[in-house]
Design a protein around this motif. Structure first.
Motif, short mmCIF file in Angstrom:
data_model
loop_
_atom_site.label_atom_id
_atom_site.label_comp_id
_atom_site.label_asym_id
_atom_site.label_seq_id
_atom_site.Cartn_x
_atom_site.Cartn_y
_atom_site.Cartn_z
N SER A 1 -25.67 23.50 44.08
CA SER A 1 -26.93 22.76 43.95
C SER A 1 -26.78 21.31 44.42
O SER A 1 -27.63 20.81 45.13
CB SER A 1 -27.45 22.82 42.51
N ASP B 1 -28.25 22.74 32.14
CA ASP B 1 -28.30 22.41 33.56
C ASP B 1 -27.30 23.23 34.38
O ASP B 1 -27.59 23.64 35.51
CB ASP B 1 -28.03 20.91 33.77
N THR C 1 -28.43 25.68 37.44
CA THR C 1 -27.99 25.39 38.81
C THR C 1 -26.96 26.39 39.34
O THR C 1 -26.54 26.27 40.49
CB THR C 1 -27.41 23.96 38.93
#
Ligand SMILES: NC(=O)C1=CN([C@@H]2O[C@H](COP(=O)(O)OP(=O)(O)OC[C@H]3O[C@@H](n4cnc5c(N)ncnc54)[C@H](O)[C@@H]3O)[C@@H](O)[C@H]2O)C=CC1
Ligand SMILES: O=C(O)C(=O)Cc1ccc(O)cc1
Length: 292
Positions: free
Chosen positions: A101, A234, A238
């Motif tokens: 990402s 997160d 990702t």
């Protein structure tokens, strides 16, 4: 020698790097930058950074090295803020747990041929976060994986490698996709399982008794469920494809264990457990050899 290092996100990871570099006198100035003045002042008080700024433009002025050490979900906004002000000769690097990402975000914000970004990931950490948890020897004998691309500047890679070497880390390089698959299996899946196990027990009617009588195994298995939920949310978001693939493999295997238990197939259960114990014992022995 680094002249001016700017660290975005002076928490466990950024703070530990700063402490190691300061201890080795490998950096003239370390400037912290994030949104929280109180955290940054604490980092100054603890001797982790020399100074701080809440303004990315002011922070990166004259910087020769810029490290992003914030949760994965905060990277894009920071890149957008840094883009117009990053000195042309500065090196940009990161310490994020997923690499696909951030590599895509840097290409989107800085352009696909931007050569001064060196993606990095220290395979070291703990379940505690924040600058108070930072320690100078976090990276000693720990791997740091860099995932440079064909167009990444060789000089930038060498300087990032030199920075991490000062901390006692062992440097390796790996393609982005392989990194995200390997880490999904060895790091991201175990964290998801630890969170999921505690979540499962919390939803049981006997939860209070379960937690009261839990033994050391529960504590060992769930240590990493005390990790920061923002960071792990997160990471999951990702590295979606790789994490879903290892969750599917795990579900299949867990289902097979359930079937063996249901069928009271002690021999097959024992064989599988013996194979896993052998592999785990070997892994730990290797790890302990590395530690010495
Ligand atoms: N904790 C660990 O064991 C490891 C973490 N990482 C990665 O390193 C990065 C940092 O993790 P930690 O140091 O553990 O986290 P941390 O929570 O200790 O530190 C994060 C820092 O980022 C700042 N921050 C948070 N959101 C921000 C935003 N939107 N804009 C600017 N600053 C912001 C916080 O104020 C804090 O100073 C993450 O990307 C994580 O995936 C990599 C290896 C190990
Ligand atoms: O707490 C632990 O044991 C960890 O596994 C720490 C960790 C967390 C995230 C990473 O990307 C790398 C290491």
């Amino acid at each position: 020698m680094i002249r001016k290092l700017v660290i975005f996100g002076v928490g466990l990871i950024g703070g530990s790097l700063a402490l190691a570099l300061r201890q080795a006198n490998a950096c003239q100035t370390i400037v912290g930058c994030s949104r929280n003045a109180e955290h940054l002042q604490k980092a100054v008080d603890l001797g982790v950074i020399d100074s701080f700024s809440l303004d990315p433009a002011e922070a990166v002025r004259d910087a020769d090295m810029v490290l992003l050490a914030v949760p994965m979900g905060a990277m894009r906004h920071l890149l957008q803020q840094i883009k117009p002000v990053l000195p042309a000769d500065a090196i940009l690097t990161d310490a994020g747990s997923t690499k696909g990402s951030i590599v895509a975000e840097v290409a989107q914000v800085f352009g696909a041929d931007f050569s001064r970004f060196v993606p990095g990931h220290p395979i070291a950490g703990r379940e505690k976060s924040g600058v108070e948890a930072a320690i100078p020897d976090l990276y000693v004998n720990r791997r740091v994986i860099l995932t440079p691309q064909a167009h990444t500047d060789a000089d930038a890679i060498a300087k990032v490698e030199a920075m991490w070497r000062v901390t006692g880390a062992l440097l390796e390089q790996m393609p982005v996709e392989l990194h995200d698959q390997v880490l999904a299996a060895t790091s991201h899946l175990p964290h998801v399982l630890a969170f999921s196990l505690v979540d499962t027990l919390l939803n049981m009617p006997q939860r209070e008794d379960i937690l009261r009588y839990a033994a050391g195994g529960f504590r060992d298995f769930t240590r990493i469920a005390s990790s920061d939920p923002v960071m792990w949310r997160d990471i999951c978001l990702t590295n979606k494809a790789a994490i879903l693939a290892v969750i599917a493999a795990f579900q299949q295997n867990l289902g097979e264990f359930a079937e063996l238990i249901d069928a009271q197939d002690g021999e097959a259960l024992h064989n599988r457990m013996e194979k896993a114990k052998y592999a785990r014992d070997n892994y730990v022995a290797q790890f302990e050899k590395q530690e010495k």
